[in-house]
Design a protein around this motif. Structure first.
Motif, PDB file in Angstrom:
ATOM      1  N   GLU A 317      -6.662  -8.433 -14.964  1.00 31.99           N
ATOM      2  CA  GLU A 317      -5.739  -9.166 -14.085  1.00 31.99           C
ATOM      3  C   GLU A 317      -6.285  -9.201 -12.654  1.00 31.99           C
ATOM      4  OE1 GLU A 317      -3.255 -10.888 -14.934  1.00 31.99           O
ATOM      5  OE2 GLU A 317      -2.481 -10.121 -16.830  1.00 31.99           O
ATOM      6  N   SER A 318      -5.913 -10.235 -11.926  1.00 34.45           N
ATOM      7  CA  SER A 318      -6.449 -10.440 -10.567  1.00 34.45           C
ATOM      8  C   SER A 318      -5.857  -9.433  -9.582  1.00 34.45           C
ATOM      9  CB  SER A 318      -6.094 -11.844 -10.093  1.00 34.45           C
ATOM     10  OG  SER A 318      -4.682 -11.946  -9.924  1.00 34.45           O
ATOM     11  N   PRO A 319      -6.559  -9.222  -8.454  1.00 34.99           N
ATOM     12  CA  PRO A 319      -5.986  -8.369  -7.399  1.00 34.99           C
ATOM     13  C   PRO A 319      -4.624  -8.872  -6.930  1.00 34.99           C
ATOM     14  CG  PRO A 319      -8.307  -8.822  -6.936  1.00 34.99           C
ATOM     15  CD  PRO A 319      -7.924  -9.672  -8.111  1.00 34.99           C
ATOM     16  N   GLN A 320      -4.454 -10.196  -6.925  1.00 36.42           N
ATOM     17  CA  GLN A 320      -3.169 -10.770  -6.505  1.00 36.42           C
ATOM     18  C   GLN A 320      -2.045 -10.357  -7.457  1.00 36.42           C
ATOM     19  OE1 GLN A 320      -6.024 -12.409  -6.845  1.00 36.42           O
ATOM     20  NE2 GLN A 320      -6.443 -13.626  -5.000  1.00 36.42           N
ATOM     21  N   HIS A 321      -2.344 -10.364  -8.753  1.00 37.85           N
ATOM     22  CA  HIS A 321      -1.342  -9.943  -9.750  1.00 37.85           C
ATOM     23  C   HIS A 321      -0.980  -8.470  -9.550  1.00 37.85           C
ATOM     24  CE1 HIS A 321       0.720  -9.838 -13.672  1.00 37.85           C
ATOM     25  NE2 HIS A 321       0.202  -8.619 -13.780  1.00 37.85           N
ATOM     26  N   TRP A 322      -1.995  -7.638  -9.371  1.00 37.04           N
ATOM     27  CA  TRP A 322      -1.757  -6.203  -9.142  1.00 37.04           C
ATOM     28  C   TRP A 322      -0.918  -5.998  -7.877  1.00 37.04           C
ATOM     29  CZ3 TRP A 322      -3.668  -1.429 -11.323  1.00 37.04           C
ATOM     30  CH2 TRP A 322      -4.350  -1.600 -12.547  1.00 37.04           C
ATOM     31  N   ALA A 323      -1.278  -6.717  -6.820  1.00 37.81           N
ATOM     32  CA  ALA A 323      -0.562  -6.578  -5.543  1.00 37.81           C
ATOM     33  C   ALA A 323       0.908  -6.941  -5.690  1.00 37.81           C
ATOM     34  CB  ALA A 323      -1.223  -7.454  -4.477  1.00 37.81           C
ATOM     35  N   LYS A 324       1.158  -7.993  -6.454  1.00 31.29           N
ATOM     36  CA  LYS A 324       2.545  -8.434  -6.694  1.00 31.29           C
ATOM     37  C   LYS A 324       3.355  -7.315  -7.354  1.00 31.29           C
ATOM     38  CE  LYS A 324       5.055 -12.216  -8.934  1.00 31.29           C
ATOM     39  NZ  LYS A 324       4.931 -13.334  -9.895  1.00 31.29           N
ATOM     40  N   GLU A 325       2.740  -6.638  -8.321  1.00 34.41           N
ATOM     41  CA  GLU A 325       3.422  -5.526  -8.996  1.00 34.41           C
ATOM     42  C   GLU A 325       3.655  -4.366  -8.044  1.00 34.41           C
ATOM     43  OE1 GLU A 325       4.702  -5.860 -12.146  1.00 34.41           O
ATOM     44  OE2 GLU A 325       4.006  -7.896 -11.709  1.00 34.41           O
ATOM     45  N   VAL A 326       2.660  -4.040  -7.229  1.00 35.91           N
ATOM     46  CA  VAL A 326       2.784  -2.959  -6.241  1.00 35.91           C
ATOM     47  C   VAL A 326       3.941  -3.243  -5.290  1.00 35.91           C
ATOM     48  CG1 VAL A 326       1.652  -1.862  -4.241  1.00 35.91           C
ATOM     49  CG2 VAL A 326       0.358  -2.228  -6.362  1.00 35.91           C
TER      50      VAL A 326
END
Length: 363
Positions: A317-326
């Motif tokens: 998954e993209s960094p953007q996806h991870w950031a959204k979860e964070v």
């Protein structure tokens, strides 16, 4: 027999890594009038835990760097076991190369040998093939196989015939306390900040480059965010340069090696752990015991999930996806998760008692 039995723990060195912290947790909590740890290391320098080891009554011995092809190393190892016939239990934490140590120990009459797996893979570098071949010798020279988790044991030993020894912690030290959290944030100058945290050695499996990519996306959305990176290692200069190149130097705190990880976890809001591979990381036990929301990769063994506070995300998954979860957990109110950690059998007091009796029964 007068005095405690002495068990030789074989390590690379006693810095503040996960393996070493796990060993110290057990060492502090065994009855040292019955069982005493001594340490055979493969570095000459002094390390973070050496003073405490000596204060607890342990001895520290030094060998050259472990090299299975070095005649001088193998001679030094042989000489050590010839000189130290007092060690009848040798507990080896050298992963794939444990067989090298235990073969020499057995040849010199050591009665009971233990190999302990702490990782479910190895770096794919020039040494990888050597290590994969070397690990096939471990079972031949081990009387007991231990592993930090199921995946690590199966990968290292290529059998199901091993015992899982939990990377247990002192849950009292990590229980969440709001006043403590505010105090630590104030001391660090990060009051009213959204704090993303990571604890781990700066090496390839911990995936620090990706941590920075994720946090870079987080701080674009939440300007009042900060990243705490606890630990040190060979890749730290590379990561520091990446942070500088992205222009986020003022938002990333490199904390170095710390003795107060329990306090620093109080100050975090989310624990980020996108590892490429793991055994069963002690930091995951600590983070969950602190009541932290943990966002981890799908390469971290699911057996380390003990609370509802853990979310696994695919590494692809993209960094953007991870950031959204964070960012979902900006306003999360932490709870006391100590009972869940104890129920999962990761409290050190029970586990240390078990290991102590194991050694005494094998002596």
């Amino acid at each position: 027999m007068s005095g405690p039995i002495r068990v030789l723990q074989v390590v690379t060195y006693m810095g503040r890594g996960g393996l070493e912290t796990m060993l110290m947790n057990y060492y502090r909590n065994i009855d040292r009038t019955k069982v005493q740890f001594d340490f055979l290391t493969h570095r000459n320098e002094r390390w973070d835990y050496d003073d405490e080891i000596e204060a607890l009554g342990g001895k520290i011995y030094h060998l050259p760097k472990l090299n299975p092809f070095s005649k001088s190393y193998l001679n030094a190892l042989d000489e050590f076991f010839k000189e130290h016939r007092e060690y009848q239990i040798v507990h080896c934490h050298q992963d794939c190369l444990s067989g090298v140590i235990l073969k020499v120990a057995k040849r010199n009459g050591v009665r009971f040998t233990i190999a302990h797996a702490h990782s479910a893979s190895q770096d794919k570098n020039i040494k990888y093939l050597i290590k994969v071949l070397a690990k096939k010798n471990i079972k031949k020279y081990s009387d007991q196989l231990f592993a930090c988790g199921e995946e690590a044991g199966k990968w290292m030993f290529e059998t199901d015939n091993f015992e899982v020894i939990n990377n247990a912690i002192d849950t009292d030290l990590y229980t969440y306390n709001l006043e403590k959290a505010l105090e630590v944030k104030r001391k660090l100058g990060i009051e009213n900040k959204f704090v993303v945290g990571h604890v781990g050695r700066f090496n390839y499996p911990k995936n620090h480059k990706f941590i920075i990519d994720i946090f870079n996306e987080v701080q674009k959305v939440q300007k009042d965010s900060v990243l705490l990176l606890v630990g040190d290692g060979d890749l730290r200069p590379e990561i520091e340069k990446k942070v500088e190149d992205l222009g986020i130097k003022d938002k990333v705190k490199f904390m170095g090696v710390r003795s107060d990880v329990n306090d620093l976890m109080q100050a975090m809001d989310v624990f980020l752990f996108p590892s490429l591979y793991e055994g069963l990381p002690v930091t995951m036990v600590e983070a969950q015991s602190s009541g932290l929301k943990c966002i981890i990769s799908d390469k971290v063994p699911p057996e380390c999930i003990m609370t509802d506070n853990v979310e696994q995300i695919k590494l692809e998954e993209s960094p953007q996806h991870w950031a959204k979860e964070v960012l979902k957990y900006e306003k999360y109110e932490r709870q006391n998760t100590k009972p869940e950690i104890e129920k999962a059998n990761f409290d050190i007091k029970t586990n240390a008692k078990w290991l102590q009796e194991f050694y005494l029964n094998k002596y």
